[in-house]
Design an enzyme around this catalytic site. Structure first.
Site, PDB file in Angstrom:
ATOM      1  NE  ARG A  78      -3.851   1.902   2.667  1.00  0.00           N
ATOM      2  CZ  ARG A  78      -3.764   2.773   3.679  1.00  0.00           C
ATOM      3  NH1 ARG A  78      -2.752   2.688   4.534  1.00  0.00           N
ATOM      4  NH2 ARG A  78      -4.677   3.708   3.831  1.00  0.00           N
ATOM      5  CD  GLU A 155      -6.113   6.564   9.552  1.00  0.00           C
ATOM      6  OE1 GLU A 155      -5.867   7.656  10.117  1.00  0.00           O
ATOM      7  OE2 GLU A 155      -5.545   5.500   9.860  1.00  0.00           O
ATOM      8  CG  HIS A 221      -6.970   2.038   8.905  1.00  0.00           C
ATOM      9  ND1 HIS A 221      -6.429   3.254   8.549  1.00  0.00           N
ATOM     10  CD2 HIS A 221      -7.152   1.359   7.732  1.00  0.00           C
ATOM     11  CE1 HIS A 221      -6.298   3.310   7.235  1.00  0.00           C
ATOM     12  NE2 HIS A 221      -6.738   2.170   6.717  1.00  0.00           N
ATOM     13  CE1 TYR A 223      -1.959   1.293  13.689  1.00  0.00           C
ATOM     14  CE2 TYR A 223      -3.905   2.126  12.558  1.00  0.00           C
ATOM     15  CZ  TYR A 223      -2.572   1.750  12.546  1.00  0.00           C
ATOM     16  OH  TYR A 223      -1.847   1.829  11.374  1.00  0.00           O
ATOM     17  CD  GLU A 250      -3.008   2.862   8.120  1.00  0.00           C
ATOM     18  OE1 GLU A 250      -2.859   3.128   9.343  1.00  0.00           O
ATOM     19  OE2 GLU A 250      -2.998   3.726   7.233  1.00  0.00           O
TER      20      GLU A 250
END
Length: 464
Positions: A78, A155, A221, A223, A250
């Site tokens: 990416r 994002e 993503h 996290y 991600e």
């Protein structure tokens, strides 16, 4: 520099969204495409992303990163681009990025980073501005549908006014299609990509149905919001229940907003046949340097996170399968909806070691040669590729043999059947890669163990 903001970790509810119906996606003549909630290549082979992100827009001179990422087994990279929030990546630069991806046999996910944190971070671009950037690049993107995915905007919403994500994303997709883009499109979630408010989860079916080509994949993503197995599995299950395509665009092994459960992320992605892309190769700043997978872009200096992502359980080296657009392989008659436990070959255009091939005819003019390359090496383990090339006449099968002099052993293999007897190794073709035309080539790969020395053996190739 990668900048993130902490978000309130809101536990995901166990409630799954109801199964939603929508028109089945049309079969594309070319290009990566979505069907039944999965990603496929134009020839019908399922493709599951396994790779990482490379911050090209800030480190445009680090072009060796593409080969280095491939050397560790990735099938996808990416690539971070900018249309003007940072130094803009021009059409010629993006064309070179695509060429580097193709040269290193990687699927290229191109993403516009300008949209990061829109509505919360000053200077962030709108998704509409991101589309303007892609339209400006259309001349170098058209014709690359088999090799690239367009990630419209990274994002694209922070934590403010996230309800606007649905219409903004739908409008961006509509503009891309109206401009003539035939590519698979990828869209990121709001809440800095983590969707803790579930806007993407709950409106994804509407967004997908609004794509006239039904060729959009959603990117979450993961996290600190995803720090428990329950949260991870509930989110992934929601998309699987709805039959909607999802990738983990991600994730990391730690973060300032919490401690992601990377083990569950990777194991769930593997068991469900979902792609994942770690963040990020190298060059992180602003206090998140721990997200670097290698130190100072040096492939020989894997960090703890890099070791986990590439060489750990359910990691890239053991689960990645190269896109068939590069290998030329045909889909199996009965493809599995989940990925193989074996990695795919990670060929190098310049083998690190290439002995003089040995050729052994089996009769007439049928001959073959084989070369052995060490693709990647780490403490106690390595990945290798063998390229088999037919001689002056077509062959219907091949057998490659070698003997290790330094005690190496083969632990896993792909695109071949390998048997070992002590230090002697025999590799035979599979049903789909034995027949080669005159001068044609195929390759197979494997993982092995070593201790002390990892010398390159001499090979013999026997054709049938």
């Amino acid at each position: 520099m990668r900048k993130r903001f902490a978000v309130a970790a809101t536990a995901l509810a166990a409630l799954l969204i109801s199964l939603l119906s929508f028109t089945a996606p049309a079969q594309a003549a070319v290009g990566l495409r979505v069907s039944g909630g999965k990603i496929y290549e134009a020839n019908g082979s399922q493709f599951i992303m396994r790779g990482t992100s490379h911050a090209h827009t800030w480190y445009s001179s680090q072009t060796s990163s593409f080969a280095n990422i491939k050397s560790l087994g990735a099938n996808t990279v990416r690539v971070v681009l900018s249309g003007g929030r940072w130094t803009a990546n021009t059409a010629s630069d993006v064309a070179n990025v695509i060429a580097l991806c193709k040269q290193n046999r990687l699927i290229c996910v191109l993403e516009n980073h300008d949209t990061t944190g829109y509505g919360e971070q000053g200077g962030a671009y709108t998704l509409d501005q991101a589309v303007d950037y892609w339209i400006g690049l259309k001349s170098v993107l058209t014709g690359q549908e088999n090799h690239i995915v367009i990630n419209i905007g990274n994002e694209p919403y922070g934590n403010n006014n996230t309800s606007g994500w649905t219409s903004a994303t739908s409008n961006a997709i509509s503009r891309m299609r109206a401009a003539g883009f035939q590519h698979m499109l990828m869209v990121d979630a709001p809440n800095w990509g983590q969707d803790w408010g579930f806007v993407m989860r709950d409106t994804a079916a509407t967004v997908f149905s609004g794509d006239p080509q039904k060729n959009t994949v959603f990117s979450i993503h993961m996290y600190g919001v995803f720090d428990t197995a329950a949260e991870i599995t509930a989110y992934l299950q929601a998309f699987q229940t709805a039959g909607l395509p999802l990738v983990i665009g991600e994730f990391g092994n730690m973060h300032s907003d919490g401690d992601p459960d990377e083990d569950t992320i990777m194991s769930q992605a593997q068991s469900r046949g979902i792609g994942y892309l770690g963040w990020s190769w190298s060059g992180n700043g602003g206090g998140v340097e721990y997200l670097d997978q290698v130190t100072n872009f040096n492939v020989g200096q894997l960090t703890t996170w890099g070791q986990r992502l590439f060489n750990g359980a359910n990691g890239i080296a053991s689960t990645s399968k190269e896109a068939t657009v590069y290998s030329g392989a045909s889909p199996s008659p009965s493809p599995s909806s989940s990925p193989s436990s074996s990695p795919s070959p990670s060929p190098s255009s310049s083998p690190s070691s290439s002995p003089s091939p040995s050729t052994s005819p089996t009769g007439g003019t049928k001959t073959c040669s084989a070369t052995y390359s060490v693709i990647g090496q780490w403490q106690g383990g390595f990945q290798a590729e063998v390229k088999v090339t037919a001689g002056g006449a077509a062959i219907s099968g091949w057998t490659v043999k070698w003997t290790y002099a330094d005690g190496q052993t083969v632990t896993q293999s792909w695109n071949t059947t390998i048997t070992s007897s002590g230090s002697a190794v025999t590799a035979n073709n599979m049903s789909y890669n034995g027949g080669l035309g005159a001068g044609a080539a195929t390759s197979f790969g494997f993982l092995g163990s070593w201790n002390g020395t990892n010398g390159v053996p001499s090979l013999t190739c026997t054709a049938a």
